[in-house]
Design a protein around this motif. Structure first.
Motif, short mmCIF file in Angstrom:
data_model
loop_
_atom_site.label_atom_id
_atom_site.label_comp_id
_atom_site.label_asym_id
_atom_site.label_seq_id
_atom_site.Cartn_x
_atom_site.Cartn_y
_atom_site.Cartn_z
N VAL A 61 10.67 -9.53 6.63
CA VAL A 61 9.51 -9.44 7.51
C VAL A 61 8.95 -8.02 7.41
N GLY A 62 7.64 -7.94 7.23
CA GLY A 62 6.98 -6.65 7.17
C GLY A 62 5.81 -6.59 8.13
N GLY A 95 15.91 -4.76 14.46
CA GLY A 95 16.78 -3.67 14.07
C GLY A 95 16.11 -2.73 13.09
N PRO A 96 16.84 -1.71 12.70
CA PRO A 96 16.25 -0.63 11.89
C PRO A 96 16.18 -0.92 10.39
N ASP A 97 15.85 -2.15 10.01
CA ASP A 97 15.68 -2.46 8.59
C ASP A 97 14.48 -1.70 8.03
N PRO A 98 14.50 -1.41 6.72
CA PRO A 98 13.31 -0.80 6.11
C PRO A 98 12.10 -1.73 6.29
N LEU A 122 5.40 7.76 8.76
CA LEU A 122 6.10 6.83 9.65
C LEU A 122 7.31 6.18 8.98
N GLY A 123 7.46 6.37 7.68
CA GLY A 123 8.63 5.86 6.98
C GLY A 123 8.53 4.46 6.42
N TYR A 124 7.32 3.94 6.24
CA TYR A 124 7.17 2.65 5.57
C TYR A 124 7.70 2.79 4.14
N VAL A 125 8.45 1.79 3.69
CA VAL A 125 9.08 1.88 2.37
C VAL A 125 8.19 1.39 1.24
N ALA A 126 7.15 0.62 1.57
CA ALA A 126 6.24 0.12 0.55
C ALA A 126 4.93 -0.29 1.21
N CYS A 127 3.86 -0.26 0.41
CA CYS A 127 2.54 -0.65 0.89
C CYS A 127 1.93 -1.60 -0.14
N PHE A 128 1.62 -2.83 0.32
CA PHE A 128 1.10 -3.87 -0.56
C PHE A 128 -0.40 -4.05 -0.37
N SER A 129 -1.12 -4.10 -1.49
CA SER A 129 -2.55 -4.40 -1.48
C SER A 129 -2.71 -5.90 -1.68
N ASN A 130 -3.94 -6.31 -1.97
CA ASN A 130 -4.19 -7.73 -2.23
C ASN A 130 -5.36 -7.88 -3.19
N PHE A 131 -5.45 -6.97 -4.16
CA PHE A 131 -6.58 -7.06 -5.07
C PHE A 131 -6.17 -7.16 -6.53
N GLY A 132 -4.97 -7.62 -6.77
CA GLY A 132 -4.56 -7.90 -8.14
C GLY A 132 -4.11 -6.68 -8.90
N GLY A 133 -3.65 -6.94 -10.08
CA GLY A 133 -3.13 -5.88 -10.93
C GLY A 133 -1.66 -6.08 -11.20
N GLU A 134 -1.14 -5.25 -12.05
CA GLU A 134 0.26 -5.37 -12.45
C GLU A 134 1.08 -4.23 -11.85
#
Length: 181
Positions: A61-62, A95-98, A122-134
């Protein structure tokens, strides 16, 4: 996700990731864009309990902010609220999951450097877009690309998108085949 996608994925032994706008969880609210899509009948918002059930089945969950704000339009105070509260809500519940985020709308102009900085602070481990690409090993986890297979596509388009086909390429191939006859 909970009533349609999760059972199908479960039957195939696959888990997924759900990015939740924490302010909508357990409410009757809908994202404004969902009220206009062809699949609005399937656009119910999950409860915290349903999200926790998915987690117990192996799902991740993110964050998707608190209330689906376009981050590029937020000042620092709004960014702190949208990103900080959403992450805190998820950590308080699970809980404190990433925590990763898929930012709302997901386009290249829907996020800016100020939002990226705030995510990192804030310590987010990843940031996902939604516009394609590799994406490639060793790539930037703060700029992970995804392919949009939203609800406004025909079944054939869903299948093509899910298999990574760029429809402009498919159309060009069919056009070349037609013209070569």
């Amino acid at each position: 996700v909970y009533t349609q996608a999760a059972p199908v994925l479960r039957s195939r032994g696959v888990v997924g990731t759900c990015f939740a706008a924490t302010g909508f969880l357990g409410t009757e609210s809908r994202y404004p864009h969902d009220t206009q899509c062809d699949a609005v009948e399937f656009a119910a918002v999950m409860s915290w309990q349903e999200l926790d059930e998915l987690r117990s089945q192996g799902w991740t969950v993110g964050s998707h902010t608190v209330d689906h704000a376009r981050l590029s339009e937020c000042d620092q105070s709004a960014l702190d609220y949208q990103l900080g509260r959403s992450k805190a809500d998820l950590e308080n519940a699970f809980g404190p999951d990433p925590v990763a985020i898929a930012y709302p709308f997901g386009g290249p102009f829907d996020i800016n450097e100020q939002a990226y900085r705030t995510l990192q602070e804030l310590g987010y481990v990843a940031c996902f877009s939604n516009f394609g690409g590799e994406n490639f090993p060793g790539g930037n986890s703060q700029s992970v690309k995804r392919i949009d297979i939203g609800a406004n596509h025909s079944p054939m388009m869903w299948k093509l998108y899910a298999h990574g086909y760029d429809l402009s390429t498919v159309r060009a191939r069919f056009s070349r085949l037609r013209n070569s006859r």
